[in-house]
Design an enzyme around this catalytic site. Structure first.
Site, mmCIF file in Angstrom:
data_model
loop_
_atom_site.group_PDB
_atom_site.id
_atom_site.type_symbol
_atom_site.label_atom_id
_atom_site.label_comp_id
_atom_site.label_asym_id
_atom_site.label_seq_id
_atom_site.Cartn_x
_atom_site.Cartn_y
_atom_site.Cartn_z
ATOM 1 N N SER A 15 0.831 -1.204 0.000
ATOM 2 C CA SER A 15 0.000 0.000 0.000
ATOM 3 C C SER A 15 0.864 1.251 0.000
ATOM 4 O O SER A 15 1.625 1.502 0.939
ATOM 5 C CB SER A 15 -0.907 0.020 1.230
ATOM 6 O OG SER A 15 -1.514 1.296 1.319
ATOM 7 N N HIS A 60 -0.916 -1.526 -4.120
ATOM 8 C CA HIS A 60 -2.254 -1.252 -3.579
ATOM 9 C C HIS A 60 -2.447 0.254 -3.476
ATOM 10 O O HIS A 60 -1.677 0.942 -2.810
ATOM 11 C CB HIS A 60 -2.344 -1.923 -2.209
ATOM 12 C CG HIS A 60 -3.678 -1.878 -1.542
ATOM 13 N ND1 HIS A 60 -4.663 -2.810 -1.765
ATOM 14 C CD2 HIS A 60 -4.181 -1.018 -0.619
ATOM 15 C CE1 HIS A 60 -5.718 -2.536 -1.010
ATOM 16 N NE2 HIS A 60 -5.461 -1.444 -0.302
ATOM 17 N N ASP A 94 -5.004 3.164 -2.284
ATOM 18 C CA ASP A 94 -6.166 3.424 -1.428
ATOM 19 C C ASP A 94 -6.814 4.740 -1.820
ATOM 20 O O ASP A 94 -6.225 5.807 -1.643
ATOM 21 C CB ASP A 94 -5.720 3.500 0.040
ATOM 22 C CG ASP A 94 -5.407 2.134 0.600
ATOM 23 O OD1 ASP A 94 -6.285 1.258 0.526
ATOM 24 O OD2 ASP A 94 -4.289 1.944 1.123
ATOM 25 N N MET A 111 -9.663 7.367 -1.075
ATOM 26 C CA MET A 111 -10.572 7.785 0.012
ATOM 27 C C MET A 111 -11.184 9.125 -0.352
ATOM 28 O O MET A 111 -10.483 10.055 -0.759
ATOM 29 C CB MET A 111 -9.778 7.930 1.308
ATOM 30 C CG MET A 111 -9.019 6.678 1.693
ATOM 31 S SD MET A 111 -8.116 6.940 3.211
ATOM 32 C CE MET A 111 -7.288 5.360 3.376
ATOM 33 N N HIS A 150 -8.218 0.060 -4.327
ATOM 34 C CA HIS A 150 -9.203 -0.160 -3.264
ATOM 35 C C HIS A 150 -9.993 1.130 -3.069
ATOM 36 O O HIS A 150 -9.468 2.114 -2.567
ATOM 37 C CB HIS A 150 -8.435 -0.565 -1.985
ATOM 38 C CG HIS A 150 -9.294 -0.691 -0.771
ATOM 39 N ND1 HIS A 150 -8.755 -0.715 0.512
ATOM 40 C CD2 HIS A 150 -10.631 -0.803 -0.608
ATOM 41 C CE1 HIS A 150 -9.722 -0.836 1.389
ATOM 42 N NE2 HIS A 150 -10.880 -0.883 0.747
ATOM 43 N N MET A 172 -12.492 3.371 -1.290
ATOM 44 C CA MET A 172 -13.239 3.647 -0.054
ATOM 45 C C MET A 172 -14.039 4.914 -0.319
ATOM 46 O O MET A 172 -13.736 5.992 0.201
ATOM 47 C CB MET A 172 -12.273 3.803 1.120
ATOM 48 C CG MET A 172 -11.699 2.465 1.578
ATOM 49 S SD MET A 172 -10.143 2.642 2.454
ATOM 50 C CE MET A 172 -9.045 2.729 1.051
ATOM 51 N N MET A 223 -11.426 -6.240 5.636
ATOM 52 C CA MET A 223 -10.743 -5.119 6.298
ATOM 53 C C MET A 223 -10.449 -5.530 7.739
ATOM 54 O O MET A 223 -11.354 -5.919 8.480
ATOM 55 C CB MET A 223 -11.630 -3.864 6.287
ATOM 56 C CG MET A 223 -11.717 -3.161 4.944
ATOM 57 S SD MET A 223 -10.122 -2.734 4.210
ATOM 58 C CE MET A 223 -9.392 -1.662 5.455
ATOM 59 N N ASP A 259 -6.380 -6.449 4.811
ATOM 60 C CA ASP A 259 -5.834 -5.093 4.692
ATOM 61 C C ASP A 259 -6.001 -4.368 6.027
ATOM 62 O O ASP A 259 -7.124 -4.183 6.495
ATOM 63 C CB ASP A 259 -6.617 -4.374 3.577
ATOM 64 C CG ASP A 259 -6.120 -2.972 3.291
ATOM 65 O OD1 ASP A 259 -5.059 -2.595 3.810
ATOM 66 O OD2 ASP A 259 -6.808 -2.264 2.523
HETATM 67 C C1 DX5 Z 1 -6.723 1.561 5.305
HETATM 68 C C2 DX5 Z 1 -6.230 1.193 3.937
HETATM 69 C C3 DX5 Z 1 -5.048 0.326 3.971
HETATM 70 C C4 DX5 Z 1 -3.823 0.947 4.592
HETATM 71 C C5 DX5 Z 1 -3.109 -0.147 5.321
HETATM 72 O O1 DX5 Z 1 -7.945 2.177 5.210
HETATM 73 O O2 DX5 Z 1 -7.222 0.509 3.201
HETATM 74 O O3 DX5 Z 1 -4.714 -0.189 2.692
HETATM 75 O O4 DX5 Z 1 -2.945 1.540 3.681
HETATM 76 O O5 DX5 Z 1 -2.130 0.406 6.074
HETATM 77 P P1 DX5 Z 1 -1.301 -0.406 7.154
HETATM 78 O O6 DX5 Z 1 -0.687 -1.562 6.469
HETATM 79 O O7 DX5 Z 1 -0.334 0.610 7.640
HETATM 80 O O8 DX5 Z 1 -2.293 -0.822 8.226
HETATM 81 ZN ZN ZN Z 2 -6.607 -0.587 1.307
#
Ligand code: DX5
Ligand code: ZN
Length: 219
Positions: A9, A34, A36, A38, A67, A69, A138, A176
């Site tokens: 990620s 990966h 993310d 948001m 991913h 969100m 998650m 994740d």
């Molecule tokens: C959290 C994300 C993850 C995040 C994981 O909402 O979806 O992908 O980057 O981070 P770590 O590995 O630091 O928990």
């Molecule tokens: Zn993620």
């Protein structure tokens, strides 16, 4: 035991030197990158959008595991494909017509994933499993890197593993959030196919070596 994948990620990468970090991932044993996404509505944080993913795609030698969100993911499925997503995962809680959404993702030529928040039971996925390539469990509340792994999620992994194996279908289990060098071997033993890790990698002194340890946790 099957070989698992490591999806790194970039939420925890250095965005001032993103190219350098992606080149490091290219040279590592990481399987996927990966990303993310948001939106500040589905989760209480805003990360990055199309221009960053397009840039990552340009530099990356690995498939992009995107991913979402975000609320209303249907609005932008083709935009994510154009930006370079190879695997596109939507949150179960954000989709009213999930079957339509994952079918559209596949029709666009991407692998389709569905993510469940820590409070969402995997039993709710029973009817959608034949239509997805991956389920993302998650293991933290989505929104931020660097949170602690929620231990109760092991039950969900075991339950989902049984649901998949008893039907003989080919669906990957991804986890994740809070993945580290201690829980990685336990998660793989529990039947996880794809480990996502962010802060464990980017906060380590030797990120490429940490990726190697996540990829080969039993050595
Ligand atoms: C959290 C994300 C993850 C995040 C994981 O909402 O979806 O992908 O980057 O981070 P770590 O590995 O630091 O928990
Ligand atoms: Zn993620």
């Amino acid at each position: 035991m099957m070989n698992h994948l490591v999806s790194t990620s970039i939420l925890s990468a250095d965005f001032g030197c993103l190219e350098k970090d992606i080149l490091m991932l290219n040279d590592s044993v990481a399987d996927w990158i990966h990303c993310d996404i948001m939106d500040g509505v589905f989760v209480p944080n805003i990360s990055f959008g199309f221009p960053v993913v397009e840039f990552v795609k340009k530099v990356s030698a690995k498939p992009l595991d995107v991913h979402l969100m975000t609320v209303d993911p249907d609005r932008y499925l083709s935009r994510w494909q154009e930006a370079g997503a190879d695997i596109l995962t939507v949150q179960y809680e954000a989709c009213i017509h999930l079957h339509r959404t994952v079918t559209e993702i596949r029709n666009l030529g991407m692998k389709a994933g569905v993510a469940v928040n820590p409070h969402t039971p995997v039993s709710l996925l029973d009817n959608i499993l034949p239509y997805v390539d991956m389920v993302l469990i998650m293991t933290v509340n989505p929104g931020f890197g660097g949170q602690s792994f929620i231990i109760e999620c092991y039950n969900k992994i075991a339950q989902l593993r049984k649901m998949i194996d008893s039907r003989g279908i080919d669906v990957m289990i991804q986890v994740d959030g809070g993945v580290d060098l201690v829980n990685a071997p336990e998660l793989v033993s529990a039947g996880v196919n794809v480990l996502v890790a962010g802060s464990t990698i980017f906060n380590s002194a030797r990120p490429a070596e940490t990726i190697r340890q996540l990829k080969y946790p039993f050595l």
